[in-house]
Design an enzyme around this catalytic site. Structure first.
Site, PDB file in Angstrom:
ATOM      1  N   HIS A 236     -57.847  13.977 -12.553  1.00 48.82           N
ATOM      2  CA  HIS A 236     -57.883  12.973 -11.277  1.00 48.82           C
ATOM      3  C   HIS A 236     -58.231  13.992 -10.074  1.00 48.82           C
ATOM      4  CE1 HIS A 236     -56.290  10.079 -13.821  1.00 48.82           C
ATOM      5  NE2 HIS A 236     -56.337   9.162 -13.148  1.00 48.82           N
TER       6      HIS A 236
ATOM      7  N   ASP B 236     -48.623 -38.351  -8.540  1.00 51.60           N
ATOM      8  CA  ASP B 236     -49.198 -37.897 -10.033  1.00 51.60           C
ATOM      9  C   ASP B 236     -50.742 -38.520 -10.117  1.00 51.60           C
ATOM     10  OD1 ASP B 236     -46.792 -37.588 -10.909  1.00 51.60           O
ATOM     11  OD2 ASP B 236     -46.315 -39.636 -11.604  1.00 51.60           O
TER      12      ASP B 236
ATOM     13  N   GLU C  32     -39.285 -29.579 -10.671  1.00 46.52           N
ATOM     14  CA  GLU C  32     -40.684 -29.854 -10.637  1.00 46.52           C
ATOM     15  C   GLU C  32     -40.988 -30.773  -9.364  1.00 46.52           C
ATOM     16  OE1 GLU C  32     -41.809 -32.138 -13.986  1.00 46.52           O
ATOM     17  OE2 GLU C  32     -43.857 -31.880 -13.833  1.00 46.52           O
ATOM     18  N   HIS C  33     -40.513 -31.917  -9.259  1.00 47.10           N
ATOM     19  CA  HIS C  33     -40.694 -32.939  -8.222  1.00 47.10           C
ATOM     20  C   HIS C  33     -39.489 -32.974  -7.576  1.00 47.10           C
ATOM     21  CE1 HIS C  33     -43.182 -34.376 -11.704  1.00 47.10           C
ATOM     22  NE2 HIS C  33     -43.985 -34.638 -10.984  1.00 47.10           N
TER      23      HIS C  33
ATOM     24  N   HIS D 168     -41.029 -41.431 -18.804  1.00 51.36           N
ATOM     25  CA  HIS D 168     -42.105 -40.477 -19.301  1.00 51.36           C
ATOM     26  C   HIS D 168     -41.773 -40.139 -20.670  1.00 51.36           C
ATOM     27  CE1 HIS D 168     -45.392 -39.227 -16.800  1.00 51.36           C
ATOM     28  NE2 HIS D 168     -44.617 -39.145 -15.922  1.00 51.36           N
TER      29      HIS D 168
ATOM     30  N   GLN E 269     -39.734 -41.413 -13.500  1.00 50.58           N
ATOM     31  CA  GLN E 269     -39.610 -40.216 -14.190  1.00 50.58           C
ATOM     32  C   GLN E 269     -39.183 -40.363 -15.651  1.00 50.58           C
ATOM     33  OE1 GLN E 269     -40.822 -37.284 -12.880  1.00 50.58           O
ATOM     34  NE2 GLN E 269     -40.456 -36.527 -14.831  1.00 50.58           N
TER      35      GLN E 269
END
Lengths: 430, 430
Positions: free
Chosen positions: B419, B360, B326-327, B261, B258
């Site tokens: 209506h 991934d 996220e993960h 990145h 991670q």
């Protein structure tokens, strides 16, 4: 009502004014909203009190920011038994429809050594914005809160402004029927801010849904990302497709039911019959003058209404797809035959016995629909709006041995060495 | 890596820096993006040419804005057979997973006199943004284009900038494998503008998906509403929950995968074992210095990495729910036992043989995931992103007679007379 012809060379230019009617955002709105969001974010309840006193002439320190159980009971007592039963019927039908949208958590066991799946979970807490004053609609409360409750949302928070301290009893009764957990007496951009950021009194939510004026809509757009929102609603619209069958009086009534909403609403008929075109135009005039909201409806019809002649239903459907209307009535003899030609619409009303008003209240589907052509990519509010998903991935040792080489090579291809090593370190041992 | 304790009184304050790392948007970005959007909206291809020459040093009038079939063939010929097979394997697994997310059109016949339902239709045209240069990832092409194609999207348009004219052959090969229909040689906010508004060369799309830098993300946020977008992605993150079982070297490798990145990535371990905490800290140091991207990973680990001691797995799960990572790796002896405690996460990786890198590339689920705590309300990119729904309502005469009274009364309650009349006019006749 003006009668246009779809194949005319100047049709597109004439119709553009209708299509683009919602594009203008008054200057200064975004700046005002930003400063309100900022105030509430920084000063919480104190800012809410000041803004509510300024905009709604209500002193929250005197009446309390949260609506009490007694107030709700008192409101329900003011609602007559028939109205209560009607609201309960609507709630039940909305719940039944949205239950069918439920998606379950699943896990795939196609492979013995790798499992993948999708976990579906309700949101923890949702905020429902309900406008105050005259436009306070109990049906909006049901259409937002019932699906949230069906989805299993932990806590449903409602905000509703009460200008001059006046509450709408039907709105509070609808909240009670829908099972809303807490109600706060705030509105405008300040209510959106309170829901998005949380204050001492108002808990932060995960998603904000519900209709509102331009300040509310702008606030929702600005807090998007901090929380989720439902959609950015523009002015409402109806498109009726007709093949000459049915009654002009019914079609005219449906066009007017849209036009009475507000001056920016748009009501358009596309018909293959010149006789029907003329009959509907005459009926609209006849019925319009009898309406209590005729001033609003007149403006809408004159500025954003039209009757359009199409060669055939295929051309009418193609036009409808280009518009992607919020409400689409297939007022034709064989509506299910026409349905496959419809690619984009928020809600589709089939046949001569399905006025749009049925969908507004109790058919079951949501009345929160994508407007202004966004039905090309947005969907009606649904159970999906009140859940979120997580992917599930589980490899066995054998699974990683089987696919590990490909993972390593793809990671290496992308120059992500540590990604590759997270696999190779595991495979070393085996 | 620093070791913190979850129950420490200053933990929240210490951890806030990690949680808020993505909040800062550099000043001037929004203004720059607004002016680029404006230029492309007004001047179309001419603006794209100027901006592409300025930012990418590519003259579109010489090389053409659209990537040709020959270029794609040439790119595929540059990719070796093993890489081609790996990309095809990934595409097939991604397609298989997303096929399981497919929702069908349904119509309820619970009642004899009223039918309601939901029509599911693919979007007509989708635009996929793919970053250029070094961060051009073929896996992103697959993760966006394959689900679009599985959903049945009519036309999938890809934009990818080619700085200095250099194309990434793996990206073009992935596009070919995924079935992308057209590729345009543009990037940045100008590519987002072209997709949102359309130009002479680039067709307007209904939705824009795919990752990008801050300019691309800002442009997507600004065109939201005009078109749909996938989500606003912040910096990436991983949270690993551990119970002392498993290998410190594997956990360290996953944290580093991670961290490599980018400098803003966050890698956090929560463990109930002090021994594991210390072993992972040592392993991270040992492995970090061997990485080609060690400068990036070092910054990420030092600034946004942490090892956190929890009393038990329940406390660890509660912390994870607060973060909504996220993960999320459940690196524990009994991951399926822990799963029901997890309420919010983009993707959940179960057990010691499931490194995040598997997700991934080719496990099947999408790698486009909600970041920065938005897993509380956002879901992974899925088939749902490439379809939209329309509600279907069909009343028979008997159905309207049965429910018409309630509809009229509810409309009257809301002051919407037209209506009510759209129903009463139909009931008069019967």
């Amino acid at each position: 009502m003006r009668i246009l012809t779809l194949s005319d060379s100047d049709f597109a230019a004439t119709f553009a004014a209708i299509e683009n009617r919602g594009d203008e955002v008054p200057v200064g709105v975004e700046e005002t909203v930003r400063s309100i969001l900022d105030e509430v974010r920084k000063r919480g309840d104190a800012a809410l009190s000041e803004l509510t006193e300024r905009f709604d002439r209500v002193r929250l320190d005197e009446v309390g920011i949260e609506v009490t159980a007694q107030e709700i009971e008192r409101a329900c007592a003011q609602v007559d038994a028939i109205a209560m039963a009607d609201l309960e019927l609507a709630a039940e039908r909305i719940a039944n429809y949205h239950r069918k949208q439920k998606q379950e958590t699943w896990l795939s066991t196609d492979e013995t050594d790798i499992m993948v799946g999708q976990m579906v979970r309700p949101l923890d807490r949702v905020g429902i914005y309900v406008p105050g004053g005259k436009a306070a609609y109990p049906s909006s409360v049901l259409m937002n809160a019932v699906p949230a409750k069906v989805a299993g949302v932990g806590e449903v928070i409602m905000t509703v402004p009460m200008p001059d301290g006046v509450a709408n009893p039907h709105v509070l009764a609808a909240a009670k029927i829908a099972g809303v957990d807490r109600i706060f007496r705030i509105g405008g951009a300040q209510a959106v801010a309170a829901l998005a950021y949380g204050t001492e009194s108002v808990p932060r939510v995960d998603k904000i849904t519900g209709p509102g004026n331009i300040y509310v809509a702008t606030a929702k757009k600005l807090v998007f990302g901090q929380v989720d929102i439902d959609m950015i609603a523009g002015p409402s619209e109806i498109l009726v497709i007709n093949d000459g069958s049915g009654e002009a009086a019914h079609i005219a009534a449906d066009l007017l039911s849209q036009a009475e909403h507000d001056e920016l609403a748009s009501a358009v008929l596309v018909t293959t019959s010149r006789m029907m075109a003329e009959a509907v135009a005459a009926e609209v005039e006849r019925q319009l003058v009898q309406l209590s909201r005729q001033v609003i409806a007149r403006q809408s019809i004159d500025n954003y209404g039209a009757i359009i002649l199409a060669r055939d239903l295929a051309e009418a459907a193609e036009f409808s797809n280009r518009i992607a209307p919020e409400h689409l009535e297939l007022a034709v003899a064989d509506p299910f035959g026409l349905l496959p030609l419809i690619r984009h619409a928020g809600a589709i009303f089939l046949g001569h016995h399905t006025p749009e008003a049925a969908g507004d209240y109790l058919a079951g589907p949501n009345h929160t629909l994508p407007t202004g052509g966004t039905a090309r990519f947005f969907s009606p509010l649904s159970l999906d709006d009140f859940v979120k998903k997580s992917s599930i991935i589980s490899f066995s040792k054998a699974g990683l041995e089987r696919l590990g080489g490909a993972i390593e090579r793809l990671a290496t291809l992308e120059g992500l060495e540590a990604h590759a090593k997270s696999v190779s370190k595991r495979l070393e041992k085996s």
